[in-house]
Design a protein around this motif. Structure first.
Motif, PDB file in Angstrom:
ATOM      1  N   PRO A   1       0.820  -1.209   0.000  1.00  0.00           N
ATOM      2  CA  PRO A   1       0.000   0.000   0.000  1.00  0.00           C
ATOM      3  C   PRO A   1       0.860   1.268   0.000  1.00  0.00           C
ATOM      4  N   GLU A   2       0.319   2.286  -0.603  1.00  0.00           N
ATOM      5  CA  GLU A   2       0.977   3.595  -0.659  1.00  0.00           C
ATOM      6  C   GLU A   2       1.336   4.092   0.744  1.00  0.00           C
ATOM      7  N   ALA A   3       0.507   3.746   1.720  1.00  0.00           N
ATOM      8  CA  ALA A   3       0.735   4.184   3.102  1.00  0.00           C
ATOM      9  C   ALA A   3       2.036   3.608   3.680  1.00  0.00           C
ATOM     10  N   LEU A   4       2.556   2.542   3.101  1.00  0.00           N
ATOM     11  CA  LEU A   4       3.850   1.990   3.519  1.00  0.00           C
ATOM     12  C   LEU A   4       4.985   2.495   2.638  1.00  0.00           C
TER      13      LEU A   4
END
Length: 132
Positions: free
Chosen positions: A47-50
């Motif tokens: 995910p982009e959040a990582l």
């Protein structure tokens, strides 16, 4: 013993220089590096959040590890963090099927592991000077 210590410092300086260069060229263009990395991972399972936080932290980790290895300060900890950083990069390369990056990452991992195994030969370092 002296040859082992010289061999160790040559290898420590080599991996330290590599990490320093990886870090410094990316830190000065951190937003561009992060955007590039995010683009590479667009179609991955990560995910982009990582990806975004990792892309900002990675160059700083590389730079700090490089500096510490170049001067031989906190060498053991730097080698351990460097090795785990390589494991994270290998994982990331696998997630985007960038098999071409793996040989370089594996070589870096090998350097970290070998140096950690022979840490007792770290004679030419700030760590050793502080022991006295």
């Amino acid at each position: 013993m002296i040859n082992n210590s010289i061999t160790f410092v040559i290898l420590r300086l080599a991996i330290g220089t590599s990490m320093f260069c990886h870090g410094i060229v990316r830190v000065v263009k951190l937003p561009k590096f992060s955007a590039w990395m995010l683009e590479k991972f667009t179609n991955s399972m990560l995910p982009e959040a990582l990806v975004i936080p990792f892309s900002y932290v990675l160059p700083i980790i590389e730079l700090v590890i490089g500096v510490l290895l170049l001067i031989g300060l906190f060498t053991r900890l730097s080698l351990i963090i460097g090795g785990f950083t390589m494991v994270a990069l290998i994982f990331g390369s696998g997630m985007i099927e960038d098999w071409g990056a793996l040989p370089s990452q594996m070589i870096h991992t090998f350097f970290f592991a070998v140096l950690l195994s022979y840490l007792n030969y770290n004679a030419y370092s700030v760590d050793n000077a502080l022991k006295r």
